[in-house]
Design a protein around this motif. Structure first.
Motif, PDB file in Angstrom:
ATOM      1  N   GLN A  78      -3.824  12.175  -1.902  1.00  0.00           N
ATOM      2  CA  GLN A  78      -2.525  11.489  -1.786  1.00  0.00           C
ATOM      3  C   GLN A  78      -1.849  11.842  -0.455  1.00  0.00           C
ATOM      4  OE1 GLN A  78      -1.104  12.513  -6.074  1.00  0.00           O
ATOM      5  NE2 GLN A  78       0.011  10.663  -5.481  1.00  0.00           N
ATOM      6  N   ALA A 133      -7.036   9.512   0.222  1.00  0.00           N
ATOM      7  CA  ALA A 133      -6.612   8.952  -1.062  1.00  0.00           C
ATOM      8  C   ALA A 133      -6.770   9.966  -2.188  1.00  0.00           C
ATOM      9  CB  ALA A 133      -7.408   7.691  -1.371  1.00  0.00           C
ATOM     10  N   THR A 189       0.824   3.980  -3.166  1.00  0.00           N
ATOM     11  CA  THR A 189       0.530   5.393  -2.937  1.00  0.00           C
ATOM     12  C   THR A 189       1.720   6.264  -3.314  1.00  0.00           C
ATOM     13  OG1 THR A 189      -0.842   4.702  -1.063  1.00  0.00           O
ATOM     14  CG2 THR A 189      -0.340   7.038  -1.241  1.00  0.00           C
ATOM     15  N   SER A 242       0.831  -1.209   0.000  1.00  0.00           N
ATOM     16  CA  SER A 242       0.000   0.000   0.000  1.00  0.00           C
ATOM     17  C   SER A 242       0.865   1.258   0.000  1.00  0.00           C
ATOM     18  CB  SER A 242      -0.930  -0.003   1.215  1.00  0.00           C
ATOM     19  OG  SER A 242      -0.186   0.053   2.427  1.00  0.00           O
ATOM     20  N   THR A 289     -10.193   7.603   4.967  1.00  0.00           N
ATOM     21  CA  THR A 289      -9.280   7.005   4.001  1.00  0.00           C
ATOM     22  C   THR A 289      -9.567   7.492   2.585  1.00  0.00           C
ATOM     23  OG1 THR A 289      -9.203   5.034   5.397  1.00  0.00           O
ATOM     24  CG2 THR A 289      -8.349   4.827   3.170  1.00  0.00           C
ATOM     25  N   GLN A 296      -0.287  10.587   2.165  1.00  0.00           N
ATOM     26  CA  GLN A 296       0.372   9.320   2.467  1.00  0.00           C
ATOM     27  C   GLN A 296       0.297   8.906   3.936  1.00  0.00           C
ATOM     28  OE1 GLN A 296       2.466   7.526   0.051  1.00  0.00           O
ATOM     29  NE2 GLN A 296       2.821   5.887   1.505  1.00  0.00           N
ATOM     30  N   ILE A 342      -3.256   7.647   4.783  1.00  0.00           N
ATOM     31  CA  ILE A 342      -3.564   6.395   4.095  1.00  0.00           C
ATOM     32  C   ILE A 342      -2.873   5.222   4.781  1.00  0.00           C
ATOM     33  CG2 ILE A 342      -3.323   5.119   1.940  1.00  0.00           C
ATOM     34  CD1 ILE A 342      -3.497   7.777   0.462  1.00  0.00           C
TER      35      ILE A 342
END
Length: 308
Positions: free
Chosen positions: A272, A269, A23, A19, A265, A274, A277
């Motif tokens: 972005q 997303a 990302t 994940s 989440t 990070q 996420i």
């Protein structure tokens, strides 16, 4: 259990890295998104360095892991809020609807499955279309129907919003009843179908016929023997459905305006973000691992053969 825990640790590492890499390698520039289009290239480059975006994915992941091991999940790139605090405030919302939904699916699904196996006939025939509809109809369609009928037309419960359990338990129950039903229908259908099949197979065993020949009552046979031997199948389905419910909660939380981890989440997303996420992913993975370990303990309790 030690083997299960070791494999769980490997699973957490693998999933978190995948994940993180996905990302990290997604096209786009979070630094530019944070500073806006009016920022100069020098300002954007400085921001990228401050966020660690100038590192390769492996170095960035190792740095993130070091923070996690010390209890630091990082800070949101866009809100500057602690990721751990954001998840701590939103996780109870998601767990509330998923845990209540899985308990509801377990109780009702096992009951319906045993009833269908015992009665057969019309009751058993009715289970089949219910199971097919439960599998086929998406939970967001069910959510729309529930909102239209019970929230808009009948005005029995609110359509959106969240009330904390500590503030008012009755309002809390009203705020989650529709999301829980929307999530639980498919899980209930799956549990009922698998329990029904397992119970029928168990009733065809020789020891069940022997128990009947010895004069044991039908209720005693079902509760003490058929249910116990069919339970591992139901537990397997429930463990898988719990994972599915966590995924389905993302859509349901958006539809009912619930401030859960799924909504957090999705928002992260799109930006972005990070750290957010990754914090959400590691939280969900740990929740899944814990549920699977609990199911393993339940198997060992229900079936002594598993212990050896």
């Amino acid at each position: 259990m030690l083997k299960r825990i070791a494999s769980a640790i490997v699973l957490i590492v693998v999933v978190s890295f995948i994940s993180f890499a996905l990302t990290w390698l997604t096209p786009g520039d979070p630094a530019r998104a944070i500073l806006g289009i009016s920022a100069t290239d020098a300002q954007v480059e400085a921001k990228r360095t401050a966020l660690g975006l100038d590192q390769n994915v492996f170095a960035a992941y190792i740095g993130w892991v070091r923070g996690v091991l010390t209890g630091d999940l990082g800070t949101s790139w866009f809100t500057n809020q602690s990721v751990a605090d954001s998840i701590a405030t939103r996780l109870p919302v998601t767990l509330s609807i998923t845990i209540v939904a899985i308990l509801l699916a377990g109780v009702i699904g096992v009951g319906i499955g045993l009833l269908a196996a015992a009665r057969r006939g019309a009751v058993d025939s009715a289970i089949q279309p219910f199971a097919v509809l439960g599998f086929a109809v998406p939970n967001f369609i069910v959510a729309i129907l529930l909102i239209t009928v019970f929230a808009i037309n009948l005005r029995m419960v609110p359509a959106t919003g969240w009330v904390d359990f500590g503030s008012d338990p009755s309002l809390w129950a009203k705020s989650i009843v529709l999301p829980v039903i929307a999530l639980a229908i498919a899980a209930t259908a799956a549990v009922a179908q698998q329990t029904r099949n397992a119970a029928i197979a168990t009733m065809q065993q020789d020891y069940v016929r022997t128990l009947r020949a010895r004069g044991l009552g039908t209720g005693s046979i079902y509760l003490k023997h058929v249910l116990r031997n069919s339970a591992p199948v139901a537990l397997t389905v429930l463990s898988l459905q719990f994972i599915g419910l966590l995924s389905g909660a993302v859509v349901i939380e958006y539809m009912f305006a619930l401030p859960g981890i799924g909504a957090l989440t999705v928002g992260a997303a799109t930006q972005q973000d990070q750290p957010v996420i990754q914090g959400a992913v590691i939280t969900v993975v740990i929740a899944v691992v814990v549920v699977n370990l609990i199911m393993d303990l339940a198997y060992a309790w229900l079936n002594p053969k598993v212990r050896s």
